[in-house]
Scaffold this motif. Sequence first.
Motif, PDB file in Angstrom:
ATOM      1  N   LEU A  57       0.809  -1.188   0.090  1.00 31.66           N
ATOM      2  CA  LEU A  57       0.016   0.029  -0.042  1.00 31.66           C
ATOM      3  C   LEU A  57       0.936   1.422   0.027  1.00 31.66           C
ATOM      4  O   LEU A  57       1.679   1.478   1.007  1.00 31.66           O
ATOM      5  CB  LEU A  57      -0.798  -0.169   1.060  1.00 31.66           C
ATOM      6  CG  LEU A  57      -1.782  -0.941   1.299  1.00 31.66           C
ATOM      7  CD1 LEU A  57      -2.532  -1.154   2.430  1.00 31.66           C
ATOM      8  CD2 LEU A  57      -2.870  -0.872   0.105  1.00 31.66           C
ATOM      9  N   ARG A  58       0.718   2.214  -1.062  1.00 32.08           N
ATOM     10  CA  ARG A  58       1.628   3.274  -1.066  1.00 32.08           C
ATOM     11  C   ARG A  58       1.051   4.368  -0.257  1.00 32.08           C
ATOM     12  O   ARG A  58      -0.185   4.404   0.112  1.00 32.08           O
ATOM     13  CB  ARG A  58       1.558   3.861  -2.724  1.00 32.08           C
ATOM     14  CG  ARG A  58       0.355   4.354  -3.140  1.00 32.08           C
ATOM     15  CD  ARG A  58       0.488   4.650  -4.793  1.00 32.08           C
ATOM     16  NE  ARG A  58      -0.855   5.131  -5.169  1.00 32.08           N
ATOM     17  CZ  ARG A  58      -0.971   6.318  -5.738  1.00 32.08           C
ATOM     18  NH1 ARG A  58      -0.335   7.159  -5.430  1.00 32.08           N
ATOM     19  NH2 ARG A  58      -2.194   6.552  -6.230  1.00 32.08           N
ATOM     20  N   SER A  59       1.782   5.272   0.076  1.00 28.57           N
ATOM     21  CA  SER A  59       1.431   6.407   1.059  1.00 28.57           C
ATOM     22  C   SER A  59       0.577   7.446   0.194  1.00 28.57           C
ATOM     23  O   SER A  59       0.782   7.618  -0.798  1.00 28.57           O
ATOM     24  CB  SER A  59       2.695   6.913   1.707  1.00 28.57           C
ATOM     25  OG  SER A  59       2.184   8.123   2.314  1.00 28.57           O
ATOM     26  N   VAL A  60      -0.385   8.069   0.740  1.00 29.55           N
ATOM     27  CA  VAL A  60      -1.134   9.154   0.265  1.00 29.55           C
ATOM     28  C   VAL A  60      -0.947  10.373   1.095  1.00 29.55           C
ATOM     29  O   VAL A  60      -1.646  11.335   1.056  1.00 29.55           O
ATOM     30  CB  VAL A  60      -2.640   8.623  -0.139  1.00 29.55           C
ATOM     31  CG1 VAL A  60      -2.557   7.669  -0.919  1.00 29.55           C
ATOM     32  CG2 VAL A  60      -3.197   8.315   1.282  1.00 29.55           C
TER      33      VAL A  60
ATOM     34  N   ARG B  17      -4.361   2.557  -3.547  1.00 28.39           N
ATOM     35  CA  ARG B  17      -3.193   2.918  -2.961  1.00 28.39           C
ATOM     36  C   ARG B  17      -2.160   1.634  -3.548  1.00 28.39           C
ATOM     37  O   ARG B  17      -1.012   1.673  -3.706  1.00 28.39           O
ATOM     38  CB  ARG B  17      -3.025   2.472  -1.338  1.00 28.39           C
ATOM     39  CG  ARG B  17      -3.766   3.813  -0.885  1.00 28.39           C
ATOM     40  CD  ARG B  17      -3.889   3.514   0.761  1.00 28.39           C
ATOM     41  NE  ARG B  17      -2.668   3.488   1.319  1.00 28.39           N
ATOM     42  CZ  ARG B  17      -2.230   3.119   2.682  1.00 28.39           C
ATOM     43  NH1 ARG B  17      -3.455   2.596   3.451  1.00 28.39           N
ATOM     44  NH2 ARG B  17      -1.088   2.894   2.976  1.00 28.39           N
TER      45      ARG B  17
END
Length: 350
Positions: free
Chosen positions: A84-87, A308
């Motif tokens: 899960l990438r950071s937002v 994400r």
Amino acid sequence: MVRRVSYEDELQSQLHVSAMDSMDRDTSSTETVFQDGGMMNTMLSLSVVVYRHLILAIDVILFFLKALGEYIRLSYRSIYPRPLRSVSGEVVMITGAGHGIGEEVAYKLSALGAIIVCVDINETTCRKTADEIQRRGGIAWAYQCDVSKKEEVQELGRRVRKDVGDVNILFNNAGIMVAKQFLQFSDQEIEDTINVNFFGQLWCLREFLPAMIKHNHGSVVFMCGLPGHAGAPNMLPYSSSKFAIRGMMESLYIELRQTYPGNRLHLMLVSPFIVGTGMVKRHRIRFPGYMGVVDVPTAAETICNALRRRAAIVFIPEIFYHVSNFVRILPAKVQLLITDFFDTGIDPTE
């Protein structure tokens, strides 16, 4: 009587013979040149044919290797999903943020550190969502806008860029749905459905996509729906608008891929069945344990996680992804038999 041959006659005869020999040699040389030239042309043509077939063979081999690699990648990702990438710090604009999925997605992304730009035609509910985010410690802005009107979307873009900055994630969520038999729709209901569901996403895309292309960074979420993958009775304008959304997303993806090779823009199509937002008044579901109504928090969580992970297509519930891919390879009448078997859909409202 003996004919006397003079010296001059003999010389002329020898010159004539010499000239004829020379002409014969020239003719022979010319024929040899033509023969050599014809052979060279044949060899050249043959070389071109061989080259073309060689290039085609290489392209075919590369195609199958790339296709095999893609299947391997998909198999791997089905077992080990992307992280899960950071937002955090991303500017996220959500249309239709005053209620339902848009509101819940705004809360979840704000909790992850995103800056939320709430947009809704209803200023009261839009402000309510922004205020709640701020109460929870997040950063949010609220703007009233009818996204079906190009001029209002353009003004929205100017205000957002001035107040907040460039939008990094555009969540095209605003939409309306009316369930009736086609001939019972009013002209205004048809126009409103197409204008909000299709043109609303189109105008927002035109307004905020250029900055994403400029910075080579950004995500666009298109809200579609199952009626955008298979024709749905009792909602012809809605289904038509969602088919258009799917076509818009696919066309844009290919255009960006060809115009900006290797770009890092992310496009995602979200296709829920029935989410408990209150939009669907009457429905029938034969197998509710497998394809029932999904609650809003679960749908929002699925969408946020898919965003994400940079997913391309999201079905809610996920089973419809596999059902849709399988059904599409079957004959048309078999597809109708499957539709009859599942006996699932949205009934017209009074």
